[in-house]
Write an enzyme that holds these catalytic residues in place. Sequence first.
Site, PDB file in Angstrom:
ATOM      1  N   VAL A 143     -20.811   7.525  -0.111  1.00 16.32           N
ATOM      2  CA  VAL A 143     -21.928   8.358   0.312  1.00 16.32           C
ATOM      3  C   VAL A 143     -22.319   8.051   1.754  1.00 16.32           C
ATOM      4  O   VAL A 143     -22.662   8.966   2.517  1.00 16.32           O
ATOM      5  CB  VAL A 143     -23.134   8.194  -0.644  1.00 16.32           C
ATOM      6  CG1 VAL A 143     -23.679   6.774  -0.625  1.00 16.32           C
ATOM      7  CG2 VAL A 143     -24.237   9.169  -0.285  1.00 16.32           C
TER       8      VAL A 143
ATOM      9  N   ASP B 169       4.166   2.043  -4.413  1.00 19.42           N
ATOM     10  CA  ASP B 169       3.163   2.497  -5.370  1.00 19.42           C
ATOM     11  C   ASP B 169       3.086   1.488  -6.504  1.00 19.42           C
ATOM     12  O   ASP B 169       4.106   1.195  -7.148  1.00 19.42           O
ATOM     13  CB  ASP B 169       3.570   3.880  -5.898  1.00 19.42           C
ATOM     14  CG  ASP B 169       2.497   4.542  -6.747  1.00 19.42           C
ATOM     15  OD1 ASP B 169       1.720   3.826  -7.404  1.00 19.42           O
ATOM     16  OD2 ASP B 169       2.453   5.786  -6.777  1.00 19.42           O
ATOM     17  N   ILE B 170       1.899   0.947  -6.768  1.00 28.49           N
ATOM     18  CA  ILE B 170       1.768  -0.075  -7.806  1.00 28.49           C
ATOM     19  C   ILE B 170       2.093   0.458  -9.191  1.00 28.49           C
ATOM     20  O   ILE B 170       2.327  -0.324 -10.120  1.00 28.49           O
ATOM     21  CB  ILE B 170       0.359  -0.710  -7.816  1.00 28.49           C
ATOM     22  CG1 ILE B 170      -0.728   0.352  -8.035  1.00 28.49           C
ATOM     23  CG2 ILE B 170       0.127  -1.517  -6.550  1.00 28.49           C
ATOM     24  CD1 ILE B 170      -2.109  -0.219  -8.284  1.00 28.49           C
TER      25      ILE B 170
ATOM     26  N   GLN C  84      -7.720   3.419  -8.233  1.00 33.58           N
ATOM     27  CA  GLN C  84      -8.444   4.691  -8.218  1.00 33.58           C
ATOM     28  C   GLN C  84      -9.917   4.312  -8.312  1.00 33.58           C
ATOM     29  O   GLN C  84     -10.330   3.634  -9.234  1.00 33.58           O
ATOM     30  CB  GLN C  84      -8.014   5.537  -9.417  1.00 33.58           C
ATOM     31  CG  GLN C  84      -8.472   6.993  -9.400  1.00 33.58           C
ATOM     32  CD  GLN C  84      -9.962   7.228  -9.394  1.00 33.58           C
ATOM     33  OE1 GLN C  84     -10.514   7.668  -8.376  1.00 33.58           O
ATOM     34  NE2 GLN C  84     -10.636   6.915 -10.497  1.00 33.58           N
TER      35      GLN C  84
ATOM     36  N   TYR D 285     -13.466   5.386 -14.970  1.00 34.45           N
ATOM     37  CA  TYR D 285     -13.260   4.423 -13.884  1.00 34.45           C
ATOM     38  C   TYR D 285     -13.841   3.062 -14.263  1.00 34.45           C
ATOM     39  O   TYR D 285     -13.164   2.028 -14.174  1.00 34.45           O
ATOM     40  CB  TYR D 285     -13.900   4.943 -12.595  1.00 34.45           C
ATOM     41  CG  TYR D 285     -14.098   3.887 -11.537  1.00 34.45           C
ATOM     42  CD1 TYR D 285     -13.019   3.213 -10.993  1.00 34.45           C
ATOM     43  CD2 TYR D 285     -15.379   3.564 -11.082  1.00 34.45           C
ATOM     44  CE1 TYR D 285     -13.200   2.240 -10.023  1.00 34.45           C
ATOM     45  CE2 TYR D 285     -15.571   2.606 -10.107  1.00 34.45           C
ATOM     46  CZ  TYR D 285     -14.477   1.943  -9.586  1.00 34.45           C
ATOM     47  OH  TYR D 285     -14.677   0.982  -8.629  1.00 34.45           O
TER      48      TYR D 285
ATOM     49  N   ASP E 207       0.854  -1.187   0.000  1.00 28.57           N
ATOM     50  CA  ASP E 207       0.000   0.000   0.000  1.00 28.57           C
ATOM     51  C   ASP E 207       0.888   1.234   0.000  1.00 28.57           C
ATOM     52  O   ASP E 207       1.881   1.287   0.726  1.00 28.57           O
ATOM     53  CB  ASP E 207      -0.894  -0.004   1.248  1.00 28.57           C
ATOM     54  CG  ASP E 207      -2.135   0.862   1.090  1.00 28.57           C
ATOM     55  OD1 ASP E 207      -1.975   2.060   0.821  1.00 28.57           O
ATOM     56  OD2 ASP E 207      -3.252   0.326   1.244  1.00 28.57           O
TER      57      ASP E 207
ATOM     58  N   PHE F 103     -27.128  14.336  -4.413  1.00 26.08           N
ATOM     59  CA  PHE F 103     -26.992  14.814  -5.791  1.00 26.08           C
ATOM     60  C   PHE F 103     -27.989  14.061  -6.667  1.00 26.08           C
ATOM     61  O   PHE F 103     -27.827  12.870  -6.927  1.00 26.08           O
ATOM     62  CB  PHE F 103     -25.552  14.606  -6.286  1.00 26.08           C
ATOM     63  CG  PHE F 103     -24.557  15.466  -5.563  1.00 26.08           C
ATOM     64  CD1 PHE F 103     -24.344  16.775  -5.948  1.00 26.08           C
ATOM     65  CD2 PHE F 103     -23.858  14.969  -4.470  1.00 26.08           C
ATOM     66  CE1 PHE F 103     -23.438  17.583  -5.275  1.00 26.08           C
ATOM     67  CE2 PHE F 103     -22.948  15.759  -3.792  1.00 26.08           C
ATOM     68  CZ  PHE F 103     -22.734  17.080  -4.199  1.00 26.08           C
TER      69      PHE F 103
END
Length: 311
Positions: free
Chosen positions: A186, A52-53, A76, A143, A31, A203
């Site tokens: 959320v 960092d991958i 991400q 994404y 990580d 939203f």
Amino acid sequence: MKILITGGAGFIGSHLVRLLLEQGHAVTVLDDLSTGAKAHIEGLPIGLWQADIREKAVTARIAAAHFDAVVHLAAQTMVDASLRDPHFDAEENVIGLVNVLEGARLGGTRRVIFASTAAVYGDVSARDLPVREEQALAPLSFYGMTKVAGEQYLALYKKIFGLDYVVLRFANVYGERQGDRGEGGVISIFAKRVARGSSITIFGDGGQTRDFIYAGDIASGIACALRTEHACRAYNLGTQTELSLNELVRVLGKAAGKALAPAYAAPREGDIYRSALSNAAARRNLGWTPKVTLEEGLRRTYAYVKETAAQ
């Protein structure tokens, strides 16, 4: 088994680490701690690689360790971030994945578990809910698209190199130690604001639905995927239940002992309107079923938020 968990200091990873240790596995966490935290796994008998991958050096390090299995959670995970910065999204979710897969392949790893997402399906018609794994993939964000690419990389690594894999398409995950990121964020955002006595904002009109699943149930699904004989395919991990954001606010208010009145704002670009995942295949082939009800999961989550806010 000797298992590497990328992103293991993160929200879902910290639940998984605890479960795999309970089951007697030897765990190493990789990580970069950009969104995860040492505090999430502090005091646990694990190895921790801060890396960092996206850096190619991780490939050699993974290969040299000869893990039995790799659980790839590092990613991400925010739809809006992928639209703001597609380059970073692709580096993290595609280049990072390739670095991990190369390490697994070269190190003789037997199986890779890949965290995918309901976002790969995009917006589906009401008649196709709850969504089955056979549904055509039509992501609405970068994404979701990079997760589709990741699934395809895994299929080719199996075809070309013989590396076994299981793809797990998560519904909207929530629970203790969650940050304000990702698709289930959320709940974390709302719980923290409610605990502070602040207002909450939806939203959209609040009628949009999600399939909210507790992180502990996701961890148990991953554990099942590590040992299933029915590998090299995708499985949904969800509750098979649609819950509107308006209803979520009502249930959260019950957990918090408060009547909540949200404000409303314009919907966000790239967000799907309705989502629920069929879990029939996971029940059948993984021997998995979600155990924690939304009411119980929100109670645990809100209690954690209140406790950490008081520290």
